[in-house]
Design a protein around this motif. Structure first.
Motif, mmCIF file in Angstrom:
data_model
loop_
_atom_site.group_PDB
_atom_site.id
_atom_site.type_symbol
_atom_site.label_atom_id
_atom_site.label_comp_id
_atom_site.label_asym_id
_atom_site.label_seq_id
_atom_site.Cartn_x
_atom_site.Cartn_y
_atom_site.Cartn_z
ATOM 1 N N LYS A 2 0.834 -1.198 0.000
ATOM 2 C CA LYS A 2 0.000 0.000 0.000
ATOM 3 C C LYS A 2 0.868 1.247 0.000
ATOM 4 C CE LYS A 2 -4.365 -1.562 1.914
ATOM 5 N NZ LYS A 2 -5.453 -1.179 2.828
ATOM 6 N N ALA A 122 -3.099 3.211 -0.525
ATOM 7 C CA ALA A 122 -3.705 2.422 -1.596
ATOM 8 C C ALA A 122 -2.819 1.234 -1.948
ATOM 9 C CB ALA A 122 -3.912 3.284 -2.839
ATOM 10 N N GLU A 123 -3.440 0.160 -2.393
ATOM 11 C CA GLU A 123 -2.694 -0.991 -2.890
ATOM 12 C C GLU A 123 -2.140 -0.621 -4.260
ATOM 13 O OE1 GLU A 123 -4.627 -4.885 -2.325
ATOM 14 O OE2 GLU A 123 -6.148 -3.788 -1.190
ATOM 15 N N SER A 170 -10.815 1.056 2.360
ATOM 16 C CA SER A 170 -11.221 0.445 1.091
ATOM 17 C C SER A 170 -12.244 -0.659 1.309
ATOM 18 C CB SER A 170 -10.002 -0.101 0.349
ATOM 19 O OG SER A 170 -9.320 -1.084 1.121
ATOM 20 N N GLN A 206 -13.217 -3.118 -6.437
ATOM 21 C CA GLN A 206 -12.030 -3.316 -5.605
ATOM 22 C C GLN A 206 -10.979 -2.248 -5.901
ATOM 23 O OE1 GLN A 206 -9.942 -7.029 -6.268
ATOM 24 N NE2 GLN A 206 -8.771 -6.857 -4.366
ATOM 25 N N ALA A 210 -9.733 0.882 -3.408
ATOM 26 C CA ALA A 210 -8.335 1.005 -2.991
ATOM 27 C C ALA A 210 -7.797 2.393 -3.313
ATOM 28 C CB ALA A 210 -7.483 -0.054 -3.678
ATOM 29 N N GLU A 213 -9.046 5.004 -0.815
ATOM 30 C CA GLU A 213 -8.360 4.975 0.477
ATOM 31 C C GLU A 213 -7.047 5.740 0.429
ATOM 32 O OE1 GLU A 213 -6.579 1.991 3.921
ATOM 33 O OE2 GLU A 213 -7.927 1.188 2.393
#
Length: 217
Positions: A2, A122-123, A170, A206, A210, A213
């Motif tokens: 992340k 975030a991823e 998320s 998804q 992400a 976030e």
């Protein structure tokens, strides 16, 4: 992995947001709700902190409950009143909200909106698709861009009751989009969010969750 989007990915976003939505920052937003933040803090300590944390940034390991810190007071007020009046249902929240007086709801909205949100990350592998959906939607399938209501930096709008989404967990965002998609949640004006989520794929949900976030203000 992340990562925060504030420096590399969101620099342009923040410049745009400062001009477009800077006046809508929750702590400074004009509102006729009133409410006493100190009384709100007292009530939050009694019934809210187990899931949302006393500082409004949630509880470690429980990202299905949203961050309330820095959220627009008008939005908090609307959601609590919807829970109270059975216009939105959640097995945990509805019983908590139903006994609240309207003054207590106003106090809680004043308190949580006055707090500073902790932000999020975030991823990295989902950022590219997430940014694409957030900023441009998917014209092929009729998914609109999120920026239209929530703004380029995820600031939302107090007066329009569009929530701040930047920095939100998320897991909570994805859960919410799925609830709108299935119509299990239906307290969005004119079905706006149900329309947004209707044509989103699980992968898009998804990814955009992400990305959200990782947005910072």
């Amino acid at each position: 992995m992340k990562t925060s989007l504030i420096s590399a990915l969101a620099a342009a976003t923040l410049l745009t947001a400062g001009a477009a939505l800077g006046s809508e920052a929750p702590a400074a937003a004009a509102t006729g709700l009133g409410g006493d933040p100190e009384l709100g803090k007292e009530k939050a300590g009694q019934i809210c902190q187990a899931c949302h944390g006393l500082d409004g940034n949630g509880v470690p390991g429980q990202p299905i409950w949203p961050k309330l810190a820095g959220q627009h007071p008008e939005y908090i007020y609307k959601q609590l009143m919807n829970f109270k009046n059975n216009e939105r249902y959640n097995v945990m929240m509805s019983p908590m909200a139903m006994p609240l007086t309207e003054d207590e709801v106003r106090n809680l909205a004043a308190y949580y909106s006055s707090l500073e949100q902790s932000g999020g990350t975030a991823e990295a592998e989902l950022v590219e698709l997430g940014e694409k959906i957030y900023r441009a939607g998917n014209p092929v399938t009729g998914v609109p861009a999120c920026t239209g209501c929530h703004g380029p930096a995820g600031s939302g709008s107090n007066l329009a009751k569009f929530p701040r989404v930047s920095g939100q967990f998320s897991e909570y965002v994805a859960q919410t989009l799925h609830l709108f998609q299935s119509h299990e949640r239906a307290n969005d004006p004119n079905g706006m969010m149900r329309g947004v989520a209707a044509n989103m794929t699980d992968q898009e949900i998804q990814a955009v969750s992400a990305y959200i976030e990782g947005l910072s203000q």
